[in-house]
Design an enzyme around this catalytic site. Structure first.
Site, PDB file in Angstrom:
ATOM      1  N   LYS A  35       1.723   1.260   1.871  1.00 27.44           N
ATOM      2  CA  LYS A  35       1.400   2.613   1.401  1.00 27.44           C
ATOM      3  C   LYS A  35       2.597   3.534   1.592  1.00 27.44           C
ATOM      4  O   LYS A  35       3.119   3.678   2.686  1.00 27.44           O
ATOM      5  CB  LYS A  35       0.194   3.167   2.151  1.00 27.44           C
ATOM      6  CG  LYS A  35      -0.271   4.525   1.649  1.00 27.44           C
ATOM      7  CD  LYS A  35      -1.545   4.951   2.342  1.00 27.44           C
ATOM      8  CE  LYS A  35      -2.063   6.270   1.810  1.00 27.44           C
ATOM      9  NZ  LYS A  35      -3.298   6.703   2.483  1.00 27.44           N
ATOM     10  N   LEU A  37      -0.577  -1.140  -6.693  1.00 27.40           N
ATOM     11  CA  LEU A  37      -2.005  -1.471  -6.643  1.00 27.40           C
ATOM     12  C   LEU A  37      -2.861  -0.270  -6.977  1.00 27.40           C
ATOM     13  O   LEU A  37      -3.963  -0.405  -7.512  1.00 27.40           O
ATOM     14  CB  LEU A  37      -2.373  -1.982  -5.243  1.00 27.40           C
ATOM     15  CG  LEU A  37      -1.775  -3.336  -4.821  1.00 27.40           C
ATOM     16  CD1 LEU A  37      -2.080  -3.596  -3.358  1.00 27.40           C
ATOM     17  CD2 LEU A  37      -2.333  -4.451  -5.688  1.00 27.40           C
ATOM     18  N   ASP A  92     -12.570  11.271   3.054  1.00 30.96           N
ATOM     19  CA  ASP A  92     -12.384  10.957   1.629  1.00 30.96           C
ATOM     20  C   ASP A  92     -13.138   9.677   1.265  1.00 30.96           C
ATOM     21  O   ASP A  92     -12.590   8.781   0.625  1.00 30.96           O
ATOM     22  CB  ASP A  92     -10.898  10.814   1.299  1.00 30.96           C
ATOM     23  CG  ASP A  92     -10.624  10.944  -0.206  1.00 30.96           C
ATOM     24  OD1 ASP A  92     -11.523  11.426  -0.935  1.00 30.96           O
ATOM     25  OD2 ASP A  92      -9.533  10.561  -0.654  1.00 30.96           O
ATOM     26  N   GLY A 107      -2.939   7.599  -5.472  1.00 32.22           N
ATOM     27  CA  GLY A 107      -3.909   8.595  -5.047  1.00 32.22           C
ATOM     28  C   GLY A 107      -3.223   9.885  -4.660  1.00 32.22           C
ATOM     29  O   GLY A 107      -2.001  10.031  -4.790  1.00 32.22           O
ATOM     30  N   GLY A 108      -4.018  10.833  -4.179  1.00 31.65           N
ATOM     31  CA  GLY A 108      -3.460  12.120  -3.792  1.00 31.65           C
ATOM     32  C   GLY A 108      -2.495  12.016  -2.622  1.00 31.65           C
ATOM     33  O   GLY A 108      -1.579  12.814  -2.489  1.00 31.65           O
ATOM     34  N   GLN A 109      -2.700  11.023  -1.726  1.00 33.32           N
ATOM     35  CA  GLN A 109      -1.837  10.880  -0.561  1.00 33.32           C
ATOM     36  C   GLN A 109      -0.559  10.109  -0.859  1.00 33.32           C
ATOM     37  O   GLN A 109       0.460  10.325  -0.214  1.00 33.32           O
ATOM     38  CB  GLN A 109      -2.613  10.169   0.558  1.00 33.32           C
ATOM     39  CG  GLN A 109      -3.823  10.936   1.058  1.00 33.32           C
ATOM     40  CD  GLN A 109      -3.445  12.186   1.815  1.00 33.32           C
ATOM     41  OE1 GLN A 109      -2.387  12.255   2.411  1.00 33.32           O
ATOM     42  NE2 GLN A 109      -4.302  13.182   1.787  1.00 33.32           N
ATOM     43  N   GLY A 110      -0.617   9.176  -1.827  1.00 31.86           N
ATOM     44  CA  GLY A 110       0.564   8.377  -2.106  1.00 31.86           C
ATOM     45  C   GLY A 110       0.262   7.179  -2.982  1.00 31.86           C
ATOM     46  O   GLY A 110      -0.786   7.110  -3.631  1.00 31.86           O
ATOM     47  N   THR A 111       1.186   6.217  -2.976  1.00 35.03           N
ATOM     48  CA  THR A 111       1.088   5.030  -3.827  1.00 35.03           C
ATOM     49  C   THR A 111       1.043   3.785  -2.946  1.00 35.03           C
ATOM     50  O   THR A 111       1.758   3.694  -1.946  1.00 35.03           O
ATOM     51  CB  THR A 111       2.295   4.956  -4.775  1.00 35.03           C
ATOM     52  OG1 THR A 111       2.368   6.170  -5.528  1.00 35.03           O
ATOM     53  CG2 THR A 111       2.158   3.782  -5.740  1.00 35.03           C
ATOM     54  N   VAL A 112       0.202   2.812  -3.344  1.00 34.04           N
ATOM     55  CA  VAL A 112       0.069   1.566  -2.590  1.00 34.04           C
ATOM     56  C   VAL A 112       0.663   0.424  -3.415  1.00 34.04           C
ATOM     57  O   VAL A 112       0.356   0.269  -4.598  1.00 34.04           O
ATOM     58  CB  VAL A 112      -1.409   1.266  -2.265  1.00 34.04           C
ATOM     59  CG1 VAL A 112      -1.532  -0.032  -1.478  1.00 34.04           C
ATOM     60  CG2 VAL A 112      -2.023   2.418  -1.471  1.00 34.04           C
TER      61      VAL A 112
END
Length: 679
Positions: free
Chosen positions: A420, A398, A515, A401-406
């Site tokens: 996530k 979906l 954020d 981002g910087g934190q991970g993938t959804v």
């Protein structure tokens, strides 16, 4: 499973001795190059469809390898069509390791300007999953550009005591043994867009002064940027280590990028139908399939060898059987059964290990106590989430981002969820604390956290699925069928403000989001706003007024005061909300291009327009036509207050919520009066 293992062993004991051993002829070596073609250059093995010298040795000109003599007397292979050095060809994966050019600014003996890297028209693209965009330098905004637009970027900063020229300090901070990457101090990185075939990089100073402005010029410090292998610098010297002056092995550091001309990267490739000349007929022994998402505009193909075979699937009869006798097959069966049993045990123990390490026992204990009213069914198994997401299939992504993938997933009960998957490990206690707090949040404008999975190295979070994308996409890709009206903009602004007011002041402990941006504001089936992505959020005690952290966030939304002081307050969220409010008013992106001026911050440009009394020049034309100027000015003044450089002068989210409600009531009263007069 134990019975299966016993049965397999009995079969081995009874049947295997009765069958003759296979001779060497039963195990032909897999074919990887065409007959009569050279297979190596400078120690690098070249497999078909790549090849050298004779055109019959490679599938077409794009795949021709030129073995060039080096100044040291050795040889290196180059992809002739693109003039890129090749380090490895991975035929069965459709990948090629190359040495990729680096962009330099103000580096000794390095050219400051460099031509665009262009793979367009070729069967090659930069691998999204195997590469990252990296920049090295102090207080820099790095942009990755393709086709004239920015497709990615990152920001790197240095504290007052750090100096880009102090390489000893930098090397201690960022050595190849540190697998945590770089996250904003001296170097920064970001993921690539899909199917990237041409790009260049630009760098700007992010001045650390009272003005907090950015400039198109770059200071005199040596800075660099490039697309690099996801695991660089660890992979840089895997084939040959180099030694320092003391004779010790030297592990490359991030700072080495400034002194290098090329760095390792990975490109993907595929065979085009128009070039392969009926691919399936060419490779009768292979499993060839048509790609649904081809890298290029042509029809693309991938091939691999069938199970039990090895070799080169792109050659006729290139796949050879690994084992052929009946005895060997029975032997394989026994090994397979043994493997299945052992693997199941290992996986079970690994899941238990990660569950304990990630605080699963603590979470279960906390939920079973009377302290928390959390849902008891919030722990998901890894098997359930793998089934829900089709083993985290890239087609289910979906967003990244910087934190991970959804990923989008569907549970066995039919419920659609968002899963996530984080990139880096966090502190377990902080994760559990955040999870417990967020699981108790009951606010319709905050994405609901359904649960987590603790059976992996990095915990997975499961959220409710929000169907209508994010606010950024809705604002900047408006359709005539469903345009965003003034009423919707004002309502969305109120919903975001109310949710932040709740997080700051009404949750059991204050939560700073850290954020806030339009891509982290999702829209449900009724286009109601829901704040998402709490990966960077922090929970603080009620007595604390700020949080001192390494600066992180998204430029364009980043609070200048936080950038200077590294102290994040609730007013830092207010600044980010102000940028989103300006986006709602203008439909402009947070960083955009202005003719003759280069990149410009939307926040600074908006304040500049207001101070010059040119507000309506930047407001979205739909808004100007739809509502009275007084309402626009009222909301614009709120946005300007949020964007004050001095955080103390900014309003609280409570004040903003009440003020937006007041503006909405005035608008409703005005509309009621107009309708009454018309009637």
């Amino acid at each position: 499973m134990v019975l299966q293992l016993a049965f397999g062993i009995i079969l081995l004991i009874i049947i295997l001795p009765t069958y003759p051993r296979a001779s060497a002829q039963d195990y032909p070596d897999p074919i990887t190059v065409k007959a009569g073609c050279n297979a190596t250059c400078g120690g690098v093995y070249i497999s078909y469809p790549f090849g050298m010298e004779d055109p019959k040795c490679y599938v077409n000109g794009w795949f021709e390898i030129e073995c060039r003599e080096t100044s040291e007397g050795g040889h290196k292979p180059y992809l002739k069509s693109l003039n890129l050095e090749v380090r490895m060809t991975l035929v069965t994966r459709g990948l090629v390791d190359i040495m990729n050019p680096i962009f330099h600014w103000n580096c000794q003996s390095k050219e400051t300007t460099q031509a665009m890297i262009n793979l367009r028209g070729s069967p090659f693209v930069y691998s999204q999953s195997r590469n990252k965009f990296m920049a090295v330098g102090c207080n820099k905004l790095a942009f990755l550009q393709s086709n004239g637009t920015s497709v990615g970027g990152c920001v790197s900063i240095c504290g007052g005591s750090e100096d880009a020229r102090d390489t000893n300090t930098i090397n201690m901070m960022y050595t190849g043994s540190n697998d945590d990457g770089c996250h904003g101090r001296y170097c920064c990185e970001n993921s690539l867009p899909s199917y990237l075939s041409e790009y260049n990089a630009t760098l700007q100073d992010f001045k650390n002064d009272n003005s907090s402005s950015s400039s198109s010029s770059v200071s005199g410090e040596c800075s660099s940027a490039a697309i690099v292998d996801e695991y660089w610098p660890q992979v840089q010297y895997t084939s040959s280590r180099v030694s320092d002056l003391n004779g010790m092995d030297y592990v490359p550091a991030v700072s080495d990028l400034n002194g290098m001309d090329y760095v390792r990267a990975v490109i993907e490739w595929e065979i085009w139908e128009m070039l392969a000349n009926h691919t399936i007929q060419l490779y009768p022994d292979s499993n060839c399939f048509n790609l649904t998402n081809s890298l290029n505009q042509y029809n693309g193909w991938e091939c691999d060898c069938p199970i039990g075979f090895a070799g080169n699937p792109f050659l006729s009869h290139g796949c050879a059987g690994i084992l052929s006798s009946l005895g060997s097959i029975i032997f394989l069966l026994g090994l397979w059964l043994l493997y299945k049993v052992v693997r199941k045990i290992i996986i079970k123990k690994r899941k238990q290990k990660f569950f304990k390490k990630n605080g699963g026992l603590l979470l279960q204990q906390t939920m079973s106590s009377n302290k928390v009213n959390a849902d008891k069914d919030i722990l998901f198994s890894l098997d359930d989430l793998e089934k829900a997401t089709d083993h985290f299939n890239k087609n289910r992504v979906l967003g990244r981002g910087g934190q991970g993938t959804v990923y989008k997933g569907m549970l066995v009960n039919g419920r659609i969820v968002a899963v996530k998957k984080f990139k880096v490990e966090g502190n377990v206690e902080e994760f559990i604390n955040e999870f417990i707090i967020l699981s108790q949040i009951n606010n319709r404008n905050v994405v609901k956290l359904l649960g987590c999975c603790l059976e992996t190295k990095i915990p997975l979070l499961v959220y409710e699925f929000i169907p209508n994308g994010n606010l950024f996409e809705y604002l900047h890709n408006q359709s005539e069928e469903l345009p965003i009206t003034w009423d919707m903009r004002l309502r969305i602004a109120m919903e975001i403000a109310g949710a932040l007011f709740y997080l700051h002041s009404m949750a059991s402990k204050p939560i700073f989001h850290r954020d806030i941006k339009s891509t982290n504001i999702l829209l449900d089936e009724k286009y109601r706003a829901k704040i998402a992505d709490f990966g960077a959020s922090r929970i603080i005690s009620i007595e604390d007024t700020h949080l001192t952290t390494m600066v992180q966030g998204t430029f364009g939304y980043l609070d200048p005061e936080y950038f200077r002081s590294s102290q994040f307050t609730e007013k830092s969220d207010v600044y980010s909300f102000g940028v989103v409010l300006v986006e709602l008013l203008t439909c402009q992106k947070p960083i955009f291009v202005v003719e003759y001026e280069g990149y410009k911050s939307l926040a600074s440009y908006f304040v500049e327009c207001m101070e010059k009394d040119n507000l309506l020049d930047i407001i979205d034309k739909r808004v100007v036509k739809e509502v009275k100027n007084g309402q626009i000015i009222a909301v614009a003044n709120l946005a300007k207050r949020c964007l004050e450089l001095n955080g103390r002068k900014r309003p609280t989210m409570k004040e903003l919520t009440f003020e937006l409600e007041r503006i909405q009531k005035l608008e409703k009263n005005s509309n009621t009066e107009q309708n009454h007069k018309k009637s």
